[in-house]
Design a protein around this motif. Structure first.
Motif, mmCIF file in Angstrom:
data_model
loop_
_atom_site.group_PDB
_atom_site.id
_atom_site.type_symbol
_atom_site.label_atom_id
_atom_site.label_comp_id
_atom_site.label_asym_id
_atom_site.label_seq_id
_atom_site.Cartn_x
_atom_site.Cartn_y
_atom_site.Cartn_z
ATOM 1 N N TYR A 25 -32.335 6.779 34.943
ATOM 2 C CA TYR A 25 -33.775 6.979 35.063
ATOM 3 C C TYR A 25 -34.357 5.900 35.976
ATOM 4 C CZ TYR A 25 -33.671 10.510 31.437
ATOM 5 O OH TYR A 25 -33.427 11.658 30.732
ATOM 6 N N PRO A 27 -37.671 4.023 37.447
ATOM 7 C CA PRO A 27 -39.102 3.802 37.218
ATOM 8 C C PRO A 27 -39.942 4.261 38.416
ATOM 9 C CG PRO A 27 -37.839 1.848 36.631
ATOM 10 C CD PRO A 27 -36.899 2.780 37.342
ATOM 11 N N GLU A 43 -48.223 9.467 40.430
ATOM 12 C CA GLU A 43 -48.288 9.924 39.045
ATOM 13 C C GLU A 43 -48.668 11.403 38.957
ATOM 14 O OE1 GLU A 43 -50.966 7.288 37.001
ATOM 15 O OE2 GLU A 43 -49.486 5.669 36.937
ATOM 16 N N LYS A 47 -46.181 14.380 37.568
ATOM 17 C CA LYS A 47 -46.582 15.270 36.470
ATOM 18 C C LYS A 47 -46.302 16.724 36.827
ATOM 19 C CE LYS A 47 -50.211 12.415 34.450
ATOM 20 N NZ LYS A 47 -51.653 12.254 34.245
ATOM 21 N N GLY A 57 -38.493 12.957 32.437
ATOM 22 C CA GLY A 57 -39.083 11.636 32.344
ATOM 23 C C GLY A 57 -38.870 11.037 30.971
ATOM 24 N N VAL A 58 -38.662 9.705 30.941
ATOM 25 C CA VAL A 58 -38.517 8.972 29.693
ATOM 26 C C VAL A 58 -39.475 7.791 29.747
ATOM 27 C CG1 VAL A 58 -36.954 7.548 28.305
ATOM 28 C CG2 VAL A 58 -36.114 9.644 29.355
ATOM 29 N N ARG A 59 -40.249 7.610 28.695
ATOM 30 C CA ARG A 59 -41.200 6.502 28.638
ATOM 31 C C ARG A 59 -40.545 5.254 28.065
ATOM 32 N NH1 ARG A 59 -47.041 8.398 28.042
ATOM 33 N NH2 ARG A 59 -46.916 10.612 28.512
ATOM 34 N N GLY A 60 -41.195 4.136 28.310
ATOM 35 C CA GLY A 60 -40.765 2.878 27.707
ATOM 36 C C GLY A 60 -39.720 2.133 28.511
ATOM 37 N N GLY A 63 -37.011 3.427 30.916
ATOM 38 C CA GLY A 63 -37.468 4.777 31.240
ATOM 39 C C GLY A 63 -37.688 4.974 32.725
ATOM 40 N N TYR A 65 -37.707 8.380 35.792
ATOM 41 C CA TYR A 65 -37.536 9.795 36.114
ATOM 42 C C TYR A 65 -36.186 10.030 36.759
ATOM 43 C CZ TYR A 65 -42.462 9.844 35.136
ATOM 44 O OH TYR A 65 -43.654 9.705 34.503
#
Length: 143
Positions: A25, A27, A43, A47, A57-60, A63, A65
């Motif tokens: 992934y 950033p 952004e 989306k 996508g993974v948050r945190g 994380g 794409y």
């Protein structure tokens, strides 16, 4: 037909992620820095690409794409149709356009339909994998 900044940047994002797909992934900040594009602007493009299932996508922490499929599964045409809504050279050929009252007498309709087919066929032959492997910008000039 004029390809918007959104369409051009979406291609750049897809190419960047394809070139770095072995890194897991990525950033958004890294993509923005490499491409010289505002992270805020990216952004909205990201989306759109995530919603269309072109990216995951993974948050945190850790994380970011990544592509959902291999780069050869994405055509330039599919990406641009997503961002541009249409690649039609005239409004009567856009998806969902109301029937034109002049179509039965239109002497230019066949010409526009031919151009539309050439544009879509050409862009659907080029994949993201092709774009990351090419050494020369003219490699796709001939149909």
């Amino acid at each position: 037909m004029l390809i918007s900044t959104k369409g051009r940047y979406a291609l750049r994002v897809m190419i960047d992620l394809a070139e770095h797909q072995n890194a897991g992934y990525i950033p958004l900040k890294e993509v923005a820095q490499r491409q010289g594009i505002s992270e805020k602007y990216l952004e909205s493009i990201i989306k759109l690409l995530v919603k269309a299932n072109l990216l995951n996508g993974v948050r945190g922490k850790g994380g970011g794409y990544r592509l959902t499929k291999s780069p050869d599964s994405y055509t330039v045409g599919s990406i641009l149709r997503l961002t541009e809504d249409s690649l039609a050279p005239v409004s009567c050929l856009e998806p969902g356009a109301p029937p034109c009252g002049q179509s039965s007498e239109c002497r230019t309709l066949a010409m526009w339909q031919g151009l539309d087919k050439i544009i879509n066929d050409y862009l659907d032959k080029i994949t993201v994998a092709d774009l990351i492997q090419t050494d020369s910008p003219g490699d796709f000039y001939v149909i």
